[in-house]
Design a protein around this motif. Structure first.
Motif, mmCIF file in Angstrom:
data_model
loop_
_atom_site.group_PDB
_atom_site.id
_atom_site.type_symbol
_atom_site.label_atom_id
_atom_site.label_comp_id
_atom_site.label_asym_id
_atom_site.label_seq_id
_atom_site.Cartn_x
_atom_site.Cartn_y
_atom_site.Cartn_z
ATOM 1 N N ARG A 22 0.866 -1.138 -0.130
ATOM 2 C CA ARG A 22 -0.050 -0.006 0.050
ATOM 3 C C ARG A 22 0.781 1.172 0.023
ATOM 4 N NH1 ARG A 22 -2.181 3.029 4.143
ATOM 5 N NH2 ARG A 22 -4.236 4.187 3.508
ATOM 6 N N ARG A 23 1.737 1.406 0.951
ATOM 7 C CA ARG A 23 2.843 2.378 0.844
ATOM 8 C C ARG A 23 3.551 2.647 -0.340
ATOM 9 N NH1 ARG A 23 7.125 2.554 5.350
ATOM 10 N NH2 ARG A 23 5.431 2.740 6.622
ATOM 11 N N GLU A 24 3.890 1.658 -1.121
ATOM 12 C CA GLU A 24 4.705 1.755 -2.311
ATOM 13 C C GLU A 24 3.554 2.364 -3.514
ATOM 14 O OE1 GLU A 24 7.750 1.234 -3.554
ATOM 15 O OE2 GLU A 24 8.234 1.098 -1.449
ATOM 16 N N ARG A 25 2.352 1.919 -3.422
ATOM 17 C CA ARG A 25 1.355 2.242 -4.320
ATOM 18 C C ARG A 25 0.947 3.802 -4.332
ATOM 19 N NH1 ARG A 25 -3.310 -0.861 -3.136
ATOM 20 N NH2 ARG A 25 -2.123 -2.482 -2.095
ATOM 21 N N LEU A 26 0.901 4.064 -3.062
ATOM 22 C CA LEU A 26 0.715 5.600 -2.713
ATOM 23 C C LEU A 26 1.984 6.441 -3.084
ATOM 24 C CD1 LEU A 26 -0.779 5.404 0.934
ATOM 25 C CD2 LEU A 26 -2.009 5.953 -1.137
ATOM 26 N N ARG A 27 3.189 5.969 -2.865
ATOM 27 C CA ARG A 27 4.467 6.610 -3.235
ATOM 28 C C ARG A 27 4.168 6.921 -4.771
ATOM 29 N NH1 ARG A 27 8.985 4.104 -0.626
ATOM 30 N NH2 ARG A 27 8.277 5.146 1.108
ATOM 31 N N ILE A 29 1.647 6.925 -6.808
ATOM 32 C CA ILE A 29 0.589 7.762 -7.044
ATOM 33 C C ILE A 29 1.119 9.303 -6.973
ATOM 34 C CG2 ILE A 29 -1.589 8.741 -6.529
ATOM 35 C CD1 ILE A 29 -2.213 5.915 -6.052
ATOM 36 N N GLU A 30 1.772 9.328 -5.759
ATOM 37 C CA GLU A 30 2.367 10.880 -5.541
ATOM 38 C C GLU A 30 3.367 11.177 -6.738
ATOM 39 O OE1 GLU A 30 3.686 10.571 -1.618
ATOM 40 O OE2 GLU A 30 1.687 10.553 -0.619
ATOM 41 N N GLU A 31 4.304 10.403 -6.696
ATOM 42 C CA GLU A 31 5.342 10.625 -7.817
ATOM 43 C C GLU A 31 4.754 11.218 -9.039
ATOM 44 O OE1 GLU A 31 8.775 8.357 -8.805
ATOM 45 O OE2 GLU A 31 8.930 7.784 -6.586
ATOM 46 N N ARG A 32 3.941 10.142 -9.639
ATOM 47 C CA ARG A 32 2.819 10.633 -10.983
ATOM 48 C C ARG A 32 2.433 11.834 -10.729
ATOM 49 N NH1 ARG A 32 -1.098 6.934 -11.390
ATOM 50 N NH2 ARG A 32 0.352 5.458 -10.610
ATOM 51 N N ALA A 33 1.971 12.187 -9.650
ATOM 52 C CA ALA A 33 0.922 13.356 -9.598
ATOM 53 C C ALA A 33 2.067 14.582 -9.705
ATOM 54 C CB ALA A 33 0.133 13.428 -8.451
ATOM 55 N N ARG A 34 3.219 14.553 -9.233
ATOM 56 C CA ARG A 34 4.079 15.370 -9.155
ATOM 57 C C ARG A 34 4.715 15.854 -10.452
ATOM 58 N NH1 ARG A 34 6.632 13.083 -4.119
ATOM 59 N NH2 ARG A 34 5.799 14.269 -2.171
ATOM 60 N N ARG A 35 5.070 14.804 -11.227
ATOM 61 C CA ARG A 35 5.501 14.690 -12.384
ATOM 62 C C ARG A 35 4.342 15.526 -13.511
ATOM 63 N NH1 ARG A 35 6.580 9.452 -14.022
ATOM 64 N NH2 ARG A 35 6.985 8.552 -11.707
ATOM 65 N N GLU A 36 3.094 15.092 -13.160
ATOM 66 C CA GLU A 36 1.923 15.589 -14.026
ATOM 67 C C GLU A 36 1.915 17.219 -13.628
ATOM 68 O OE1 GLU A 36 -1.418 13.348 -13.363
ATOM 69 O OE2 GLU A 36 -0.652 11.676 -14.573
ATOM 70 N N LEU A 37 2.197 17.690 -12.559
ATOM 71 C CA LEU A 37 1.803 19.071 -12.377
ATOM 72 C C LEU A 37 3.113 19.847 -12.572
ATOM 73 C CD1 LEU A 37 0.105 18.625 -8.859
ATOM 74 C CD2 LEU A 37 -0.747 19.320 -11.144
#
Length: 95
Positions: A22-27, A29-37
């Protein structure tokens, strides 16, 4: 037993005992969101950046690489000794 091929060692597969998916999936998702923004640039690991770093720090590996780059074929000492013995035996047989 083969003279010209070497066996490859068995692969290593390490499985973690305590691993939180779960922690890896959240990490991720956060990385992908940072890259997109555009907040954080994507970091990529490139192994070609490491090529030659370790062999350049030791003298014997540096010399071996220079020898290979010169294009001069290296003969093993044992082969040279064997050829010398065969040549001497041939000369003795002829004379």
């Amino acid at each position: 037993m083969s003279l010209f091929s070497r066996r490859k060692p068995r692969g290593f597969n390490h499985r973690y005992i305590y691993y939180d998916e779960r922690r890896e999936r959240l990490r991720a998702i956060e990385e992908r969101a940072r890259r997109e923004l555009g907040i954080e640039a994507p970091e990529e690991f490139r192994p070609e950046h490491l090529r030659g770093v370790f062999s350049g720090s030791t003298r014997h590996l540096r010399r071996a690489r220079e020898r290979e780059a010169s294009g001069r074929p290296r003969m093993h000492v044992a082969v040279l000794v064997f050829l010398l013995i065969v040549l001497l035996a041939l000369v003795r047989y002829i004379l």
